[in-house]
Scaffold this motif. Structure first.
Motif, PDB file in Angstrom:
ATOM      1  N   GLY A  47      24.349  12.357  29.069  1.00  0.00           N
ATOM      2  CA  GLY A  47      22.938  12.098  29.288  1.00  0.00           C
ATOM      3  C   GLY A  47      22.518  12.426  30.711  1.00  0.00           C
ATOM      4  O   GLY A  47      23.348  12.679  31.594  1.00  0.00           O
ATOM      5  N   THR A  48      21.224  12.396  30.938  1.00  0.00           N
ATOM      6  CA  THR A  48      20.666  12.805  32.227  1.00  0.00           C
ATOM      7  C   THR A  48      21.123  11.929  33.375  1.00  0.00           C
ATOM      8  O   THR A  48      21.521  12.428  34.434  1.00  0.00           O
ATOM      9  CB  THR A  48      19.122  12.809  32.150  1.00  0.00           C
ATOM     10  OG1 THR A  48      18.728  13.667  31.083  1.00  0.00           O
ATOM     11  CG2 THR A  48      18.509  13.301  33.444  1.00  0.00           C
ATOM     12  N   ALA A  49      21.063  10.611  33.214  1.00  0.00           N
ATOM     13  CA  ALA A  49      21.444   9.698  34.297  1.00  0.00           C
ATOM     14  C   ALA A  49      22.898   9.910  34.712  1.00  0.00           C
ATOM     15  O   ALA A  49      23.218   9.933  35.904  1.00  0.00           O
ATOM     16  CB  ALA A  49      21.220   8.252  33.882  1.00  0.00           C
ATOM     17  N   LEU A  50      23.767  10.088  33.751  1.00  0.00           N
ATOM     18  CA  LEU A  50      25.174  10.297  34.058  1.00  0.00           C
ATOM     19  C   LEU A  50      25.401  11.653  34.720  1.00  0.00           C
ATOM     20  O   LEU A  50      26.190  11.770  35.652  1.00  0.00           O
ATOM     21  CB  LEU A  50      26.026  10.154  32.797  1.00  0.00           C
ATOM     22  CG  LEU A  50      27.526  10.020  33.031  1.00  0.00           C
ATOM     23  CD1 LEU A  50      27.845   8.822  33.909  1.00  0.00           C
ATOM     24  CD2 LEU A  50      28.251   9.889  31.711  1.00  0.00           C
ATOM     25  N   ARG A  51      24.688  12.678  34.286  1.00  0.00           N
ATOM     26  CA  ARG A  51      24.827  14.002  34.910  1.00  0.00           C
ATOM     27  C   ARG A  51      24.367  13.964  36.363  1.00  0.00           C
ATOM     28  O   ARG A  51      24.993  14.562  37.243  1.00  0.00           O
ATOM     29  CB  ARG A  51      24.053  15.059  34.122  1.00  0.00           C
ATOM     30  CG  ARG A  51      24.765  15.519  32.870  1.00  0.00           C
ATOM     31  CD  ARG A  51      24.172  16.807  32.299  1.00  0.00           C
ATOM     32  NE  ARG A  51      22.746  16.787  32.141  1.00  0.00           N
ATOM     33  CZ  ARG A  51      22.101  16.350  31.060  1.00  0.00           C
ATOM     34  NH1 ARG A  51      22.791  15.918  30.025  1.00  0.00           N
ATOM     35  NH2 ARG A  51      20.782  16.371  31.002  1.00  0.00           N
ATOM     36  N   LEU A  52      23.280  13.249  36.641  1.00  0.00           N
ATOM     37  CA  LEU A  52      22.800  13.114  38.020  1.00  0.00           C
ATOM     38  C   LEU A  52      23.814  12.354  38.873  1.00  0.00           C
ATOM     39  O   LEU A  52      24.099  12.737  40.008  1.00  0.00           O
ATOM     40  CB  LEU A  52      21.449  12.407  38.055  1.00  0.00           C
ATOM     41  CG  LEU A  52      20.273  13.207  37.497  1.00  0.00           C
ATOM     42  CD1 LEU A  52      19.029  12.337  37.409  1.00  0.00           C
ATOM     43  CD2 LEU A  52      20.015  14.444  38.340  1.00  0.00           C
ATOM     44  N   ALA A  53      24.370  11.278  38.319  1.00  0.00           N
ATOM     45  CA  ALA A  53      25.381  10.515  39.039  1.00  0.00           C
ATOM     46  C   ALA A  53      26.626  11.355  39.275  1.00  0.00           C
ATOM     47  O   ALA A  53      27.225  11.310  40.356  1.00  0.00           O
ATOM     48  CB  ALA A  53      25.738   9.244  38.271  1.00  0.00           C
ATOM     49  N   ALA A  54      27.002  12.135  38.289  1.00  0.00           N
ATOM     50  CA  ALA A  54      28.181  12.988  38.416  1.00  0.00           C
ATOM     51  C   ALA A  54      28.004  13.983  39.548  1.00  0.00           C
ATOM     52  O   ALA A  54      28.932  14.222  40.330  1.00  0.00           O
ATOM     53  CB  ALA A  54      28.448  13.721  37.097  1.00  0.00           C
ATOM     54  N   ALA A  55      26.814  14.562  39.648  1.00  0.00           N
ATOM     55  CA  ALA A  55      26.550  15.519  40.722  1.00  0.00           C
ATOM     56  C   ALA A  55      26.617  14.842  42.081  1.00  0.00           C
ATOM     57  O   ALA A  55      27.063  15.440  43.060  1.00  0.00           O
ATOM     58  CB  ALA A  55      25.182  16.158  40.517  1.00  0.00           C
ATOM     59  N   ALA A  56      26.208  13.589  42.148  1.00  0.00           N
ATOM     60  CA  ALA A  56      26.166  12.879  43.424  1.00  0.00           C
ATOM     61  C   ALA A  56      27.519  12.307  43.834  1.00  0.00           C
ATOM     62  O   ALA A  56      27.872  12.344  45.012  1.00  0.00           O
ATOM     63  CB  ALA A  56      25.140  11.752  43.362  1.00  0.00           C
ATOM     64  N   VAL A  57      28.279  11.760  42.880  1.00  0.00           N
ATOM     65  CA  VAL A  57      29.483  11.019  43.259  1.00  0.00           C
ATOM     66  C   VAL A  57      30.786  11.582  42.717  1.00  0.00           C
ATOM     67  O   VAL A  57      31.853  11.288  43.251  1.00  0.00           O
ATOM     68  CB  VAL A  57      29.381   9.526  42.882  1.00  0.00           C
ATOM     69  CG1 VAL A  57      28.214   8.876  43.575  1.00  0.00           C
ATOM     70  CG2 VAL A  57      29.306   9.330  41.383  1.00  0.00           C
ATOM     71  N   GLY A  58      30.746  12.329  41.646  1.00  0.00           N
ATOM     72  CA  GLY A  58      31.980  12.892  41.103  1.00  0.00           C
ATOM     73  C   GLY A  58      32.841  11.869  40.394  1.00  0.00           C
ATOM     74  O   GLY A  58      32.631  11.563  39.240  1.00  0.00           O
ATOM     75  N   THR A  59      33.813  11.301  41.098  1.00  0.00           N
ATOM     76  CA  THR A  59      34.787  10.396  40.497  1.00  0.00           C
ATOM     77  C   THR A  59      34.445   8.936  40.779  1.00  0.00           C
ATOM     78  O   THR A  59      34.089   8.573  41.896  1.00  0.00           O
ATOM     79  CB  THR A  59      36.198  10.708  41.019  1.00  0.00           C
ATOM     80  OG1 THR A  59      36.511  12.070  40.697  1.00  0.00           O
ATOM     81  CG2 THR A  59      37.237   9.815  40.394  1.00  0.00           C
ATOM     82  N   VAL A  60      34.571   8.114  39.748  1.00  0.00           N
ATOM     83  CA  VAL A  60      34.346   6.672  39.851  1.00  0.00           C
ATOM     84  C   VAL A  60      35.681   5.976  39.637  1.00  0.00           C
ATOM     85  O   VAL A  60      36.429   6.335  38.725  1.00  0.00           O
ATOM     86  CB  VAL A  60      33.324   6.194  38.791  1.00  0.00           C
ATOM     87  CG1 VAL A  60      33.231   4.681  38.760  1.00  0.00           C
ATOM     88  CG2 VAL A  60      31.963   6.803  39.049  1.00  0.00           C
ATOM     89  N   THR A  61      35.957   4.990  40.470  1.00  0.00           N
ATOM     90  CA  THR A  61      37.150   4.159  40.293  1.00  0.00           C
ATOM     91  C   THR A  61      36.709   2.811  39.745  1.00  0.00           C
ATOM     92  O   THR A  61      35.849   2.151  40.330  1.00  0.00           O
ATOM     93  CB  THR A  61      37.889   3.960  41.625  1.00  0.00           C
ATOM     94  OG1 THR A  61      38.270   5.246  42.125  1.00  0.00           O
ATOM     95  CG2 THR A  61      39.126   3.099  41.439  1.00  0.00           C
ATOM     96  N   ALA A  62      37.273   2.432  38.615  1.00  0.00           N
ATOM     97  CA  ALA A  62      36.948   1.147  38.000  1.00  0.00           C
ATOM     98  C   ALA A  62      38.212   0.302  37.923  1.00  0.00           C
ATOM     99  O   ALA A  62      39.306   0.824  37.694  1.00  0.00           O
ATOM    100  CB  ALA A  62      36.367   1.354  36.607  1.00  0.00           C
ATOM    101  N   THR A  63      38.042  -0.994  38.137  1.00  0.00           N
ATOM    102  CA  THR A  63      39.145  -1.930  37.955  1.00  0.00           C
ATOM    103  C   THR A  63      38.768  -2.882  36.836  1.00  0.00           C
ATOM    104  O   THR A  63      37.606  -3.281  36.712  1.00  0.00           O
ATOM    105  CB  THR A  63      39.449  -2.733  39.238  1.00  0.00           C
ATOM    106  OG1 THR A  63      38.298  -3.481  39.613  1.00  0.00           O
ATOM    107  CG2 THR A  63      39.861  -1.811  40.372  1.00  0.00           C
ATOM    108  N   ALA A  64      39.734  -3.205  36.011  1.00  0.00           N
ATOM    109  CA  ALA A  64      39.500  -4.095  34.875  1.00  0.00           C
ATOM    110  C   ALA A  64      40.570  -5.184  34.873  1.00  0.00           C
ATOM    111  O   ALA A  64      41.757  -4.889  34.998  1.00  0.00           O
ATOM    112  CB  ALA A  64      39.547  -3.308  33.574  1.00  0.00           C
ATOM    113  N   VAL A  65      40.115  -6.423  34.736  1.00  0.00           N
ATOM    114  CA  VAL A  65      41.022  -7.566  34.644  1.00  0.00           C
ATOM    115  C   VAL A  65      40.767  -8.241  33.300  1.00  0.00           C
ATOM    116  O   VAL A  65      39.624  -8.610  32.991  1.00  0.00           O
ATOM    117  CB  VAL A  65      40.793  -8.560  35.805  1.00  0.00           C
ATOM    118  CG1 VAL A  65      41.671  -9.787  35.637  1.00  0.00           C
ATOM    119  CG2 VAL A  65      41.058  -7.887  37.143  1.00  0.00           C
TER     120      VAL A  65
END
Length: 163
Positions: A47-65
């Motif tokens: 989707g558009t929001a994710l594509r814009l975020a991808a262009a801005a930040v590339g990789t996201v690090t998530a932690t899950a507990v």
């Protein structure tokens, strides 16, 4: 039955038929915390929001507990950062692509759901439903993550492999 598997061995079993999707750059366990790096540029149909975020930040690090396991559903408290900036709102945009990737692995649609938590978002995973698509006669009674491993307790009855 009780089973303890280091996360990398559990992932090897999960990816036995098909590899993890390419947008999952890495997945590891540090004590009781699961750490995943997702390259947003490789997420299909985001989707558009994710594509814009991808262009801005590339990789996201998530932690899950893991915060609980009840009724066949595991819940995880999740934090996400991109370039040291909180990126929790991106989780909602990843739910569809993650469920699509799981469906490509032969699992039912909608196994992963994002819920509002007290602070950080909560990701709910219908683990028992995923197991039931692959085998009958196996009921997970408990699930835990600690010491870098996944710990499962299950009731085993007459087992039949599905596919």
């Amino acid at each position: 039955m009780q089973l303890s598997l280091p996360l990398d061995e559990a992932l090897a079993l999960a990816a036995a038929k098909k590899p993890l999707p390419p947008f999952v750059r890495s997945l590891r366990c540090e004590g009781s915390t699961i750490v995943v790096e997702v390259d947003l540029r490789l997420v299909p149909d985001g989707g558009t929001a994710l594509r814009l975020a991808a262009a801005a930040v590339g990789t996201v690090t998530a932690t899950a507990v893991l915060t609980g396991y009840a009724g066949g559903v595991a819940t995880f408290e999740v934090t996400a950062q991109a370039r040291s900036i909180p990126a929790h709102k991106l989780l909602n945009h990843l739910t569809g692509p993650v469920n699509t990737a799981l469906a490509r692995q032969g699992l039912p649609e909608g196994l992963v759901e994002i819920r509002k938590g007290d602070g950080d978002p909560v990701v709910a995973v219908r683990v028992q439903e995923a197991v039931a698509t692959k085998v009958t006669g196996v009921t997970l009674t408990d699930l835990a993550v600690h010491d870098g491993a996944v710990h499962v307790s299950a009731r085993i009855e007459k087992v039949t492999l599905l596919d």
